[in-house]
Enzyme design. Structure first.
Site, PDB file in Angstrom:
ATOM      1  N   GLU A   1      42.461 -30.624  13.290  1.00 30.06           N
ATOM      2  CA  GLU A   1      41.708 -31.985  13.534  1.00 30.06           C
ATOM      3  C   GLU A   1      42.406 -33.266  12.841  1.00 30.06           C
ATOM      4  OE1 GLU A   1      37.503 -31.285  13.532  1.00 30.06           O
ATOM      5  OE2 GLU A   1      37.748 -30.264  15.465  1.00 30.06           O
TER       6      GLU A   1
ATOM      7  N   GLU B   1      38.582 -24.286  19.571  1.00 27.03           N
ATOM      8  CA  GLU B   1      37.150 -24.033  18.923  1.00 27.03           C
ATOM      9  C   GLU B   1      36.271 -24.372  20.437  1.00 27.03           C
ATOM     10  OE1 GLU B   1      36.043 -26.181  15.386  1.00 27.03           O
ATOM     11  OE2 GLU B   1      38.158 -25.719  14.749  1.00 27.03           O
TER      12      GLU B   1
HETATM   13  C1  GAL Z   1      35.673 -28.330  13.645  1.00 22.70           C
HETATM   14  C2  GAL Z   1      36.258 -27.771  12.635  1.00 22.70           C
HETATM   15  C3  GAL Z   1      35.913 -26.506  12.197  1.00 22.70           C
HETATM   16  C4  GAL Z   1      34.681 -26.593  11.871  1.00 22.70           C
HETATM   17  C5  GAL Z   1      33.473 -27.132  13.005  1.00 22.70           C
HETATM   18  C6  GAL Z   1      32.306 -27.133  12.807  1.00 22.70           C
HETATM   19  O1  GAL Z   1      35.530 -29.735  13.802  1.00 22.70           O
HETATM   20  O2  GAL Z   1      37.768 -27.889  12.945  1.00 22.70           O
HETATM   21  O3  GAL Z   1      36.618 -26.037  10.923  1.00 22.70           O
HETATM   22  O4  GAL Z   1      34.264 -27.308  10.824  1.00 22.70           O
HETATM   23  O5  GAL Z   1      34.080 -28.403  13.022  1.00 22.70           O
HETATM   24  O6  GAL Z   1      31.714 -25.889  12.484  1.00 22.70           O
END
Ligand code: GAL
Length: 841
Positions: A185, A254
Site C-alpha cells: 500500500e 485483501e
Molecule cells: C491494510 C494493510 C494490512 C492490514 C490491513 C488492516 O491496509 O495492507 O497489512 O494492516 O490494512 O487490517
C-alpha cells in the site's frame, strides 16, 4: 526445516548457485486481463491469508487443511522481517518463524502460495514488520528514495527470494509460490511525498523484478505500479477497481473478512452475507483473484502486536477463528460461494461479461465461452426490498443486497444472502472448579542501581529501550521544604506529566499514585493528580509503557513514545516547579524481566511468597503457578477477566500482553448485513473488556507441571484467573424453504433427482460431541437469531418432533425442509423457513 545460517551455509549456497542457473525466464505463471495462467491453465483463484507466526507450527497443517476444505486455492502470507532478523545480521527461521516449513506444508496440501515479502507489511504487526534496529542505521529514512533504506530492503528481499529459490519453492521451479508482493500500500504514501516516492516505487519494482523469481509480482494499492507488476486492490469492496493496464488481471489482495481489535475498542464483526456479496460482485465484474484478509487471523504472541494498542487477539472475525476452529456460518457460506464460483470458472475466464439492467437496482452479468459455457450473476443492490426479476425467460427472487449465482445461466446454486449452513455458538467453560494456587513476588518499584542511566532532561523511550521491553522507568528526586504550606493545610501539590504514550503508572515514594493511558487514535496522555509528598527528599518514579510500535501512518518511524514532558509540580510556595530539566535516571525494563522470572531457571532466583501472603490487587506483582494439561484436544484459553494489565507466559513462551481492564468504547447497535459495511458497523463487547480470553496453544503444554507466570502492572485478583476450554455450545440452522440447493451440481454428480430437491437444515456438533437437546425449533415464520429465536405468527406444531427424532443423540443430522415433515403446511402461501437451535455436549 528452517534455514540454518551456520552449518548448511555452504551447501545452501551451492544449491542456490545451481538453482540460479536454471532458466527461470520460462515462467509457468503469467496473466492476461481475465485470469492468472498457471502452466497454461487459466484460473480464477481464491486465496486466504494465514500469517505463520500468528499460530504455532503444530496448528499449521490443520489450518491449511481447513482452508483447502473451505475451497481455497492459495494461501497468502506476509514475511515478517523483524521476526526473521531480530538483530542485524542474526537470522531466525525456527519455530513459528519457519517460513520454509510453512510453505512446504501448503505445497503438501496441494495449494499455492502468494508470498508478500514487503518487507514493509503493516499488518497490525509491531513496527509494520521493520526491525527496530533499522531505525538506527545512520542517515536512514523509511520507504522513500533513500540509499541506506533501499540497501537494507534489497538485502532482506533478496535474502528471502534466494532462500525460496534454494528450496525450489517458486512455481517456476515446481514449487507452490505463484505470486509475490513487493512493498505494501505504498500508493497513498507516494501521493503524499511526491517525486522521491515515485523514484522509490520504480526502484522497488525494478529491484523485485530483477530477482528473477519466474512468477509475477504485485503491488497493492499502487495505481501506477510499473509493468510487468500488477497493481491490486485492498478493501471491504473492490468491485469498482480496475488494474492500470488492460492486459493485467483484476486482483483483490485483501478482502477484509472483519477487522482487528484494539485495546479499548469494541470487537468488529462482518456479516458473511455482505462479505459474500462483495466477493460475488467482484467476480461478476471480471475479478480473477481474491484473497481473504484474514482467513485465519490468529494471535499476536509475545510483543508482536503493532499499534500502538493492537490487542493480542488477531481473530479478525475470520472464517477460522483465533483458535483455528471453524467460524460458522462464515466458513461454510464462503465454501458454498467458492463452489458456486468454481462451477462458473470455464465461463468466467473466457471474456468480459454482458451487463443488463433487470430493474432499477437489479443487474445481470453473463459470461459465455465459445464452447457454450454460460454463467450468470443476478444482483439486487436494493438494501431493503426483495426483487423479482425476469432473466432469460425465467423468474428469480432476489433478497435485498444479494447476488445469485447461476453456473448454467438457469439454476440458482447460491445466493449471497441466503445462508444454508449452520451457525455455531462457541462457549468458554472453566476446565476445573478449583482455581490456581499462586505464589507471588513484588516487583521493585524502581530505585537507582548500577544499570540506571542518569542525565539531565527527559529521553524518548524507544531510543533508550530499543524496544527490547515495554517498560522504561523515569526517576527523579524532589526536595520539599519543611515550610511548604501544603504540609500544614493538606492541600497537596498537583503533579502533571505529559507523555507521548502509551501508558503510564505514576509512583510517589514507591506508592502507585495513578495510571493513565492513551488509545490507538491518540497515544498521547497526561497524568494530573494530587501527590502525597513529604518534607525532605521524595522519589518520583514514572513507569512508562509502550504497547506495540506503530505499524502505519506517515513517517511512523519518527513517532515517539515515553515521557517527553513537561513534568510540572503545581501548588508549592514558589507556585510551579518544572521538573522536566532536572536530573532524571532511567532504568530499562523491570527487575523481574532482567531475572527472567517467566522462565524456569529465572523463576528460582527470587523468593516467592505463598498462602495468605500472596499479593492481591497490588501493582507490579509477579504471580506463578503450575498446572496439568486438561485431557482432550479442545482449544484452551486463559480467562484474565479479573486482572488489570500485564503480560503472561506459559512454559517460557509468551502468550502476549493482556489488558482486560481496558473496556471497549464504541457503539454496539443491532446490525443488518444489508448496505455498505465499514469496521464500525457491527461491533460487540461495548463497555466490556476488549479482550478477556487469551489463547493457550495446546502444543505449549506438557501433560503435567506446566508453569504459568503472570506479570500484573496495576493490580488484579489472580484467583479470578482460570483455564477455559473453547467448545461448541450450540448449533443453529435458519434456512428458508427457498434456499438454493446445488441442484445442477447434484444432477451432474448423481443424475436428475426423482422429486424436486428440497433444502435441508443441517446440524453438526464438534467431533466427540452429541446433540443433547433441541432448544428451539420452528417451521413457519420464526424470528430472532441463533441463541435467541422465538416463534412467529406461523408455527407448525410438529416443528420439534422431526429434530428430536433425527438429531438428539447424534453428532450430526439433517431434516428436510418440507411441510409434510412438520405435520403439514401451517400457513399456505406464506414464505416459510426453519429456525432451530440444538445444544451440543
Ligand atoms: C491494510 C494493510 C494490512 C492490514 C490491513 C488492516 O491496509 O495492507 O497489512 O494492516 O490494512 O487490517
Amino acid at each position: 526445516m528452517g534455514f540454518q545460517p551456520t552449518m548448511k551455509t555452504t551447501t545452501t549456497s551451492l544449491v542456490f548457485f545451481l538453482v540460479s542457473l536454471l532458466p527461470l525466464a520460462t515462467c509457468s505463471v503469467s496473466y492476461d486481463s481475465r485470469a492468472i495462467i498457471i502452466n497454461g491453465q487459466r484460473r480464477i483463484l481464491i486465496s486466504g491469508s494465514i500469517h505463520y507466526p500468528r499460530s504455532t507450527p503444530q496448528m499449521w497443517p490443520d489450518l491449511i487443511q481447513k482452508a483447502k476444505d473451505g475451497g481455497l486455492d492459495v494461501i497468502q502470507t506476509y514475511v515478517f522481517w523483524n521476526g526473521h532478523e531480530p538483530s542485524q545480521g542474526q537470522y531466525y527461521f525456527e519455530g513459528k518463524y519457519d517460513l520454509v516449513g510453512f510453505i512446504k506444508l501448503v505445497k503438501q496440501a496441494g495449494l499455492y502460495v502468494n508470498l508478500r515479502i514487503g518487507p514493509y507489511v503493516c499488518a497490525e504487526w509491531n513496527f509494520g514488520g521493520f526491525p527496530v534496529w533499522l531505525k538506527y542505521i545512520p542517515g536512514i529514512s523509511f520507504r522513500t528514495d533513500n540509499e541506506p533504506f533501499k540497501a537494507a530492503m534489497a538485502g532482506f528481499t533478496s535474502k528471502i527470494v534466494e532462500m525460496m529459490k534454494a528450496e525450489g519453492l517458486f512455481e517456476s521451479q515446481g514449487g507452490p509460490i505463484i505470486l509475490s508482493q513487493i512493498e505494501n500500500e505504498f500508493g497513498p504514501v507516494e501521493y503524499e511525498i511526491g517525486a522521491p516516492g515515485w523514484a522509490y516505487t520504480q526502484w522497488a519494482a525494478n529491484m523485485a523484478v530483477g530477482l528473477g523469481t519466474g512468477v509475477p509480482w504485485v503491488m497493492c494499492k499502487q495505481d501506477n505500479a510499473p509493468d510487468p507488476i500488477i497493481n491490486t486492490c485492498n478493501g471491504f469492496y473492490c468491485d469498482n477497481f480496475y488494474p492500470n493496464q488492460p492486459y493485467k488481471p483484476k486482483m483483490w489482495t485483501e478482502a477484509w473478512t472483519g477487522w482487528y481489535t484494539e485495546f479499548g475498542g469494541a470487537v468488529p464483526h462482518r456479516p458473511v452475507e455482505d462479505l459474500a456479496f462483495s466477493v460475488a460482485s467482484f467476480i461478476q465484474k471480471g475479478g480473477a483473484f481474491i484473497n481473504y484478509y484474514m482467513y485465519h487471523g490468529g494471535t499476536n504472541f509475545g510483543r508482536t502486536a503493532g499499534g500502538p494498542f493492537i490487542a493480542t487477539s488477531y481473530d479478525y472475525d475470520a472464517p477460522l477463528d483465533e483458535y483455528g476452529l471453524l467460524r460458522q456460518p462464515k466458513w461454510g457460506h464462503l465454501k458454498d460461494l467458492h463452489r458456486a464460483i468454481k462451477m462458473c470458472e470455464p465461463a468466467l475466464v473466457s471474456g468480459n461479461p454482458t451487463i443488463t439492467w433487470l430493474g432499477n437496482y437489479q443487474e445481470s452479468h453473463v459470461f459465455e465461452s465459445q464452447s457454450g459455457a454460460c454463467a450468470a450473476f443476478l444482483a439486487n443492490y436494493d438494501q431493503k426490498t426483495f426483487a423479482k426479476v425476469a432473466f432469460q425467460g425465467m423468474h428469480y427472487n432476489l433478497p435485498p443486497w444479494s447476488i445469485s449465482i447461476l453456473p448454467d445461466c438457469k439454476n440458482t446454486v447460491f445466493n449471497t444472502a441466503r445462508v444454508g449452513v449452520q451457525t455455531t455458538q462457541m462457549i468458554m467453560t472453566p476446565v476445573s472448579n478449583d482455581g490456581f494456587s499462586w505464589v507471588s513476588y513484588n516487583e521493585e518499584t524502581a530505585s537507582y542501581d548500577d544499570d540506571s542511566i542518569t542525565t539531565v532532561g527527559l529521553l524518548e523511550q524507544i531510543n533508550v529501550t530499543r524496544d527490547v521491553t515495554d517498560y522504561l522507568w523515569y526517576m527523579t528526586d524532589v526536595t520539599i521544604d519543611p515550610d511548604e504550606e501544603f504540609l500544614k493545610n493538606g492541600k497537596y501539590p498537583v503533579l502533571s506529566v505529559l507523555s507521548a504514550g502509551h501508558a503510564l503508572h505514576v509512583f510517589i515514594n514507591y506508592q502507585l499514585s495513578g495510571t493513565v493511558y492513551g488509545s490507538l487514535e491518540d497515544p498521547k496522555l497526561t497524568f494530573t493528580g494530587n501527590v502525597n509528598l513529604w518534607a525532605g527528599s521524595n522519589k518520583i518514579s514514572l513507569l512508562s509503557i509502550a504497547v506495540g510500535l506503530p505499524n502505519v501512518g506517515s513517517h511512523f518511524e519518527t513517532w515517539n513514545a515515553g515521557v517527553l514532558g513537561p513534568v510540572m509540580l503545581n501548588g508549592l510556595n514558589e507556585g510551579r516547579r518544572d521538573l522536566s530539566w532536572q536530573k532524571w535516571s532511567y532504568k530499562i525494563g523491570l527487575k523481574g524481566e532482567a531475572l527472567q522470572l517467566h522462565s524456569l531457571s529465572g523463576s528460582s532466583s527470587v523468593e516467592w511468597v505463598e498462602g495468605s501472603l500472596v499479593a492481591q490487587k497490588e501493582p507490579l506483582t509477579w504471580y506463578k503457578t503450575t498446572f496439568n494439561a486438561p485431557a482432550g484436544e479442545d482449544a484452551l484459553a486463559l480467562d484474565m477477566g479479573s486482572m488489570g494489565k500485564g503480560q503472561v507466559w506459559i512454559n517460557d513462551q509468551s502468550i502476549g500482553r493482556y489488558w482486560p481492564a481496558y473496556k471497549a468504547d464504541g457503539s454496539c447497535t443491532n446490525c443488518s448485513y444489508s448496505g455498505t459495511y465499514d469496521e464500525k458497523k457491527c461491533q460487540t463487547n461495548c463497555g466490556e473488556s476488549s479482550q478477556r480470553w487469551y489463547h493457550v496453544p495446546r502444543s505449549w503444554l506438557n501433560p503435567t507441571g506446566n508453569t504459568l507466570v503472570v506479570l500484573e502492572e496495576s493490580g488484579g485478583d489472580p484467583y479470578g484467573i482460570s483455564l477455559v476450554r473453547r467448545t461448541v455450545g450450540s448449533v443453529c440452522a435458519d434456512v428458508s424453504e427457498w434456499q438454493p440447493t446445488l441442484k445442477n451440481w447434484h444432477i451432474k454428480v448423481y443424475g436428475r433427482p426423482e422429486r424436486p430437491l428440497r433444502p435441508k437444515a443441517h446440524l453438526s456438533c464438534a467431533p466427540g460431541q452429541k446433540i443433547s437437546s433441541i432448544k428451539f425449533a420452528s417451521f413457519g415464520t420464526p424470528q430472532g437469531v441463533c441463541g435467541n429465536f422465538w416463534e412467529g405468527a406461523c408455527h407448525a406444531h410438529k416443528s420439534y418432533d422431526a429434530f428430536e427424532t433425527n438429531c438428539v443423540g447424534q453428532q450430526w443430522c439433517f431434516v428436510t425442509i418440507s411441510p409434510e415433515v412438520f405435520g403439514g403446511d401451517p400457513c399456505p402461501n406464506t414464505m416459510k423457513k426453519v429456525a432451530v437451535e440444538a445444544i451440543c455436549q
